[in-house]
Design a protein around this motif. Sequence first.
Motif, PDB file in Angstrom:
ATOM      1  N   UNK A 185      19.906  14.275  48.922  1.00  0.00           N
ATOM      2  CA  UNK A 185      20.659  15.578  47.759  1.00  0.00           C
ATOM      3  C   UNK A 185      21.592  14.497  47.184  1.00  0.00           C
ATOM      4  N   UNK A 186      21.193  14.332  45.781  1.00  0.00           N
ATOM      5  CA  UNK A 186      22.839  13.742  45.043  1.00  0.00           C
ATOM      6  C   UNK A 186      23.552  14.522  44.709  1.00  0.00           C
ATOM      7  N   UNK A 187      24.134  14.917  43.215  1.00  0.00           N
ATOM      8  CA  UNK A 187      24.637  15.276  41.782  1.00  0.00           C
ATOM      9  C   UNK A 187      24.918  16.481  42.500  1.00  0.00           C
ATOM     10  N   UNK A 188      25.516  17.065  43.924  1.00  0.00           N
ATOM     11  CA  UNK A 188      25.548  18.146  45.040  1.00  0.00           C
ATOM     12  C   UNK A 188      25.979  18.881  44.222  1.00  0.00           C
ATOM     13  N   UNK A 189      27.215  18.424  43.459  1.00  0.00           N
ATOM     14  CA  UNK A 189      27.914  19.237  42.149  1.00  0.00           C
ATOM     15  C   UNK A 189      27.327  21.187  41.591  1.00  0.00           C
ATOM     16  N   UNK A 190      26.229  19.630  41.097  1.00  0.00           N
ATOM     17  CA  UNK A 190      25.259  20.471  40.084  1.00  0.00           C
ATOM     18  C   UNK A 190      24.387  21.957  41.081  1.00  0.00           C
ATOM     19  N   UNK A 191      24.103  21.206  41.881  1.00  0.00           N
ATOM     20  CA  UNK A 191      23.496  22.279  43.096  1.00  0.00           C
ATOM     21  C   UNK A 191      24.287  23.207  43.071  1.00  0.00           C
ATOM     22  N   UNK A 192      25.923  23.223  43.736  1.00  0.00           N
ATOM     23  CA  UNK A 192      27.309  24.455  43.484  1.00  0.00           C
ATOM     24  C   UNK A 192      26.546  25.122  42.312  1.00  0.00           C
ATOM     25  N   UNK A 193      26.220  24.655  40.878  1.00  0.00           N
ATOM     26  CA  UNK A 193      26.252  24.879  39.611  1.00  0.00           C
ATOM     27  C   UNK A 193      25.561  26.372  40.176  1.00  0.00           C
ATOM     28  N   UNK A 194      24.088  25.409  40.335  1.00  0.00           N
ATOM     29  CA  UNK A 194      22.611  26.700  40.620  1.00  0.00           C
ATOM     30  C   UNK A 194      23.036  27.693  41.689  1.00  0.00           C
ATOM     31  N   UNK A 195      24.032  27.464  42.465  1.00  0.00           N
ATOM     32  CA  UNK A 195      24.297  28.502  43.266  1.00  0.00           C
ATOM     33  C   UNK A 195      25.261  29.446  43.425  1.00  0.00           C
ATOM     34  N   UNK A 196      25.989  29.147  42.025  1.00  0.00           N
ATOM     35  CA  UNK A 196      27.077  30.215  41.479  1.00  0.00           C
ATOM     36  C   UNK A 196      26.244  30.624  40.167  1.00  0.00           C
ATOM     37  N   UNK A 197      24.936  29.971  38.968  1.00  0.00           N
ATOM     38  CA  UNK A 197      24.760  30.949  38.211  1.00  0.00           C
ATOM     39  C   UNK A 197      24.226  31.995  39.148  1.00  0.00           C
ATOM     40  N   UNK A 198      23.333  31.654  40.243  1.00  0.00           N
ATOM     41  CA  UNK A 198      22.006  32.265  40.802  1.00  0.00           C
ATOM     42  C   UNK A 198      23.378  34.116  41.358  1.00  0.00           C
ATOM     43  N   UNK A 199      24.171  33.870  41.752  1.00  0.00           N
ATOM     44  CA  UNK A 199      24.958  34.515  42.481  1.00  0.00           C
ATOM     45  C   UNK A 199      25.515  35.418  41.627  1.00  0.00           C
ATOM     46  N   UNK A 200      25.837  35.244  40.146  1.00  0.00           N
ATOM     47  CA  UNK A 200      26.665  35.937  39.120  1.00  0.00           C
ATOM     48  C   UNK A 200      25.266  36.868  38.994  1.00  0.00           C
ATOM     49  N   UNK A 201      23.817  36.767  38.973  1.00  0.00           N
ATOM     50  CA  UNK A 201      22.797  37.638  38.501  1.00  0.00           C
ATOM     51  C   UNK A 201      21.927  38.302  39.768  1.00  0.00           C
TER      52      UNK A 201
END
Length: 414
Positions: A185-201
């Motif tokens: 996995x590369x650009x793992x901070x972008x995966x953190x953004x995805x997990x953060x967005x999903x959690x907000x929903x």
Amino acid sequence: MDKTVPPGRVKGTLTPPCSKSYAQRALAAALLSEEVSVLRNIEFCDDTRSALQCIETLGARVRRVDPTSLSIEGGLSPKGCVLNVGESGLSTRLFTPVASLCPTPVTIEGRGSLLRRPMQMMFEPLRRLGVRVRDNGGFLPIEVCGPIQGGEAEVDGSVSSQFITGLLLALPLARRDTSLHVRGAVSTPYLDMTLDTAARFGIEISQRDYEEFYIPGRQRYRSTYFSIEGDWSAAAMLLVAGATAGEVTVRNVSMLSKQADTAICTALVRAGAAVINEEDSVTALHRPLRAFEFDATNCPDLFPALAALAAAADGVSVIRGTSRLEYKECNRSEAIREEYAKLGIEVDTSEEDLMKIRGGKVRAARTQSHGDHRMAMSLAVAALRSDEAVEIEGAESVAKSYPGFFGDLEHIRV
């Protein structure tokens, strides 16, 4: 469109566009909720417009509340069988898994440089998860037909994290639980953004070291009120302008953001610039700049901004991660080398995964953006230190992420 950028000093305060990475994730999540969500601080660059068109095609009912706010009533109910993602790589790899939730065929098509970007990493995992895929030799257009079932799949994350983002947002609605095994996995901070967005929903996803993700199926997206933060990729260009040619304060950004490109502040400090971090703004001030070393593997979008910074630094800067640059809007490694050479700046890309930039005086030249929004902005920032004006061919490419860039740059001239 050609743009002529004269040399000069800058000083002022700017607010960059919203993060298009967060905006596209939030738009997808709002589609997947069957209730009404409100997204604030949306700005409509080309990539965000592409994502908006995708969710409307897939069934979202969108209402403009004010110039920067949308009310979105979600629910997958396709109004057409073709998704046009424009030139957005994220929309392609995000909405392909989302479209795979549909039990009818959906074709994903794009245009321009996107037609040359590889998509084959999506096909086998989707098939393993129960999706019928009609590929096109690894490139767009492609056709998917679901519904995606969940289960277990292995995903190659070494080229991009964007497809993983799409799976993480789509699979909570699958019939079965899913285990994703991710290689490299590369650009793992972008995966953190995805997990953060999903959690907000209201979505639950667990992960271990970005190598394994567990996504329970049959979840429900909840409606939410989501204010999109400022775009650190755009902020990086403005902060480099301040560090190399004056003083710039960027508002609506926070160092606590999960966006990968907050790392520009590390590079600025290493180069000797002054950086002032406040609660919702960051300021960069010019100081004598020195060569620096920086690993941009997980934040490849910073390369053009880092090139402008290194060009102003005394000595040879070393930036790692050029292997991430081949499949952007252009081959950014080659584009940086070619265009900065025209400006009199030596860029060496002969070593594997390395870019070495010798700082020095910038000279006037006619340059090309290569159709790349970040290249156009990088050349404009470098031009601030030129002996005379620099011409940029294809400057309209900034509309992909920051339509008002050149106007903002002029606004802070002194």
